[in-house]
Design a protein around this motif. Sequence first.
Motif, PDB file in Angstrom:
ATOM      1  N   GLN A 132      -9.166 -46.396  -9.752  1.00  0.00           N
ATOM      2  CA  GLN A 132      -7.836 -46.986  -9.710  1.00  0.00           C
ATOM      3  C   GLN A 132      -7.898 -48.193 -10.634  1.00  0.00           C
ATOM      4  OE1 GLN A 132      -6.133 -47.545  -5.837  1.00  0.00           O
ATOM      5  NE2 GLN A 132      -7.181 -45.756  -5.025  1.00  0.00           N
ATOM      6  N   VAL A 133      -7.067 -48.192 -11.655  1.00  0.00           N
ATOM      7  CA  VAL A 133      -7.136 -49.233 -12.681  1.00  0.00           C
ATOM      8  C   VAL A 133      -6.272 -50.423 -12.272  1.00  0.00           C
ATOM      9  CG1 VAL A 133      -6.711 -49.791 -15.106  1.00  0.00           C
ATOM     10  CG2 VAL A 133      -7.605 -47.539 -14.471  1.00  0.00           C
ATOM     11  N   VAL A 134      -6.884 -51.594 -12.307  1.00  0.00           N
ATOM     12  CA  VAL A 134      -6.185 -52.856 -12.101  1.00  0.00           C
ATOM     13  C   VAL A 134      -5.947 -53.418 -13.492  1.00  0.00           C
ATOM     14  CG1 VAL A 134      -6.293 -55.156 -11.070  1.00  0.00           C
ATOM     15  CG2 VAL A 134      -7.380 -53.206  -9.906  1.00  0.00           C
ATOM     16  N   GLY A 135      -4.697 -53.569 -13.869  1.00  0.00           N
ATOM     17  CA  GLY A 135      -4.369 -54.035 -15.215  1.00  0.00           C
ATOM     18  C   GLY A 135      -3.772 -52.922 -16.036  1.00  0.00           C
ATOM     19  N   PRO A 136      -3.900 -53.000 -17.312  1.00  0.00           N
ATOM     20  CA  PRO A 136      -4.773 -53.901 -18.071  1.00  0.00           C
ATOM     21  C   PRO A 136      -4.218 -55.321 -18.154  1.00  0.00           C
ATOM     22  CG  PRO A 136      -3.580 -52.469 -19.582  1.00  0.00           C
ATOM     23  CD  PRO A 136      -3.218 -52.040 -18.184  1.00  0.00           C
ATOM     24  N   ALA A 137      -5.147 -56.257 -18.206  1.00  0.00           N
ATOM     25  CA  ALA A 137      -4.824 -57.661 -18.418  1.00  0.00           C
ATOM     26  C   ALA A 137      -5.081 -57.964 -19.884  1.00  0.00           C
ATOM     27  CB  ALA A 137      -5.696 -58.540 -17.523  1.00  0.00           C
ATOM     28  N   GLN A 138      -4.063 -58.481 -20.555  1.00  0.00           N
ATOM     29  CA  GLN A 138      -4.191 -58.768 -21.985  1.00  0.00           C
ATOM     30  C   GLN A 138      -4.523 -60.220 -22.274  1.00  0.00           C
ATOM     31  OE1 GLN A 138      -1.273 -57.511 -20.625  1.00  0.00           O
ATOM     32  NE2 GLN A 138      -1.389 -55.370 -21.194  1.00  0.00           N
ATOM     33  N   THR A 139      -4.491 -61.071 -21.241  1.00  0.00           N
ATOM     34  CA  THR A 139      -4.783 -62.489 -21.430  1.00  0.00           C
ATOM     35  C   THR A 139      -5.774 -62.956 -20.361  1.00  0.00           C
ATOM     36  OG1 THR A 139      -3.018 -63.275 -19.970  1.00  0.00           O
ATOM     37  CG2 THR A 139      -2.437 -62.913 -22.308  1.00  0.00           C
ATOM     38  N   VAL A 140      -6.412 -64.077 -20.643  1.00  0.00           N
ATOM     39  CA  VAL A 140      -7.344 -64.669 -19.681  1.00  0.00           C
ATOM     40  C   VAL A 140      -6.597 -65.025 -18.404  1.00  0.00           C
ATOM     41  CG1 VAL A 140      -8.793 -66.690 -19.231  1.00  0.00           C
ATOM     42  CG2 VAL A 140      -8.973 -65.488 -21.418  1.00  0.00           C
ATOM     43  N   ALA A 141      -5.435 -65.660 -18.531  1.00  0.00           N
ATOM     44  CA  ALA A 141      -4.672 -66.080 -17.352  1.00  0.00           C
ATOM     45  C   ALA A 141      -4.307 -64.887 -16.478  1.00  0.00           C
ATOM     46  CB  ALA A 141      -3.413 -66.838 -17.777  1.00  0.00           C
ATOM     47  N   LEU A 142      -3.857 -63.807 -17.084  1.00  0.00           N
ATOM     48  CA  LEU A 142      -3.483 -62.622 -16.317  1.00  0.00           C
ATOM     49  C   LEU A 142      -4.707 -61.998 -15.650  1.00  0.00           C
ATOM     50  CD1 LEU A 142      -1.277 -60.699 -15.383  1.00  0.00           C
ATOM     51  CD2 LEU A 142      -1.548 -59.446 -17.541  1.00  0.00           C
ATOM     52  N   ALA A 143      -5.821 -61.949 -16.356  1.00  0.00           N
ATOM     53  CA  ALA A 143      -7.045 -61.386 -15.783  1.00  0.00           C
ATOM     54  C   ALA A 143      -7.501 -62.201 -14.576  1.00  0.00           C
ATOM     55  CB  ALA A 143      -8.152 -61.342 -16.838  1.00  0.00           C
ATOM     56  N   LEU A 144      -7.468 -63.516 -14.684  1.00  0.00           N
ATOM     57  CA  LEU A 144      -7.886 -64.377 -13.570  1.00  0.00           C
ATOM     58  C   LEU A 144      -6.930 -64.238 -12.391  1.00  0.00           C
ATOM     59  CD1 LEU A 144      -9.037 -67.546 -15.542  1.00  0.00           C
ATOM     60  CD2 LEU A 144     -10.492 -65.858 -14.383  1.00  0.00           C
ATOM     61  N   MET A 145      -5.629 -64.095 -12.668  1.00  0.00           N
ATOM     62  CA  MET A 145      -4.663 -63.906 -11.598  1.00  0.00           C
ATOM     63  C   MET A 145      -4.912 -62.576 -10.881  1.00  0.00           C
ATOM     64  SD  MET A 145      -0.780 -62.921 -11.041  1.00  0.00           S
ATOM     65  CE  MET A 145      -1.123 -61.606 -12.089  1.00  0.00           C
ATOM     66  N   MET A 146      -5.138 -61.521 -11.646  1.00  0.00           N
ATOM     67  CA  MET A 146      -5.406 -60.210 -11.046  1.00  0.00           C
ATOM     68  C   MET A 146      -6.687 -60.242 -10.233  1.00  0.00           C
ATOM     69  SD  MET A 146      -4.370 -57.529 -14.001  1.00  0.00           S
ATOM     70  CE  MET A 146      -2.663 -57.172 -14.367  1.00  0.00           C
ATOM     71  N   LEU A 147      -7.676 -60.939 -10.735  1.00  0.00           N
ATOM     72  CA  LEU A 147      -8.945 -61.049 -10.021  1.00  0.00           C
ATOM     73  C   LEU A 147      -8.766 -61.757  -8.684  1.00  0.00           C
ATOM     74  CD1 LEU A 147     -11.958 -60.462 -10.158  1.00  0.00           C
ATOM     75  CD2 LEU A 147     -12.245 -62.574 -11.422  1.00  0.00           C
ATOM     76  N   VAL A 150      -9.712 -55.505 -18.730  1.00  0.00           N
ATOM     77  CA  VAL A 150      -9.327 -56.696 -19.483  1.00  0.00           C
ATOM     78  C   VAL A 150      -9.465 -56.360 -20.962  1.00  0.00           C
ATOM     79  CG1 VAL A 150      -9.741 -59.159 -19.842  1.00  0.00           C
ATOM     80  CG2 VAL A 150     -10.200 -58.126 -17.592  1.00  0.00           C
ATOM     81  N   GLU A 151      -8.332 -56.109 -21.603  1.00  0.00           N
ATOM     82  CA  GLU A 151      -8.311 -55.660 -23.010  1.00  0.00           C
ATOM     83  C   GLU A 151      -6.944 -56.007 -23.589  1.00  0.00           C
ATOM     84  OE1 GLU A 151      -8.885 -54.657 -26.488  1.00  0.00           O
ATOM     85  OE2 GLU A 151     -10.580 -53.931 -25.309  1.00  0.00           O
ATOM     86  N   ASP A 152      -6.937 -56.643 -24.764  1.00  0.00           N
ATOM     87  CA  ASP A 152      -5.664 -57.041 -25.364  1.00  0.00           C
ATOM     88  C   ASP A 152      -5.138 -56.072 -26.420  1.00  0.00           C
ATOM     89  OD1 ASP A 152      -7.637 -57.716 -27.206  1.00  0.00           O
ATOM     90  OD2 ASP A 152      -6.621 -59.530 -27.879  1.00  0.00           O
TER      91      ASP A 152
END
Length: 130
Positions: free
Chosen positions: A32-47, A12-14
């Motif tokens: 194995q990298v999940v993401g990167p998620a640049q937003t809170v919404a994307l991080a929560l969705m990936m989680l 999780v890094e923008d």
Amino acid sequence: MTRLAGRHVLLVEDEAFIGMHIEDLLLDAGAQVVGPAQTVALALMMLTHERVDAAVLDLHLEGRSAASVGAALDARRIPFVVVTGDAGAAERNGLGTAPVLAKPFDPERLITTLSALLADREAGTPTRAA
């Protein structure tokens, strides 16, 4: 260096350059990298939709606090490391017991910290207050 072999690590890094650097470190360690998620919404969705064994969390994403991502990780008992330019941010956001690495950070320390958190989780040792 394959200490994270087979582990799915949510990134999780923008900031693109920092995200690419951390992604390279994780891949070199066998993760194995999940993401990167640049937003809170994307991080929560990936989680919610991806397998996640651990996470690297920047607490400031596009001007917003990512404390809700840390809380979601805690709720799922997924260990994480806070990587931030604001070392006091974790404590102010209720994540004061999560390990914090201040930017710029030592790459070896990031991998060592994640490895230790995962080993503690497997051993049933609490690494943070949940």
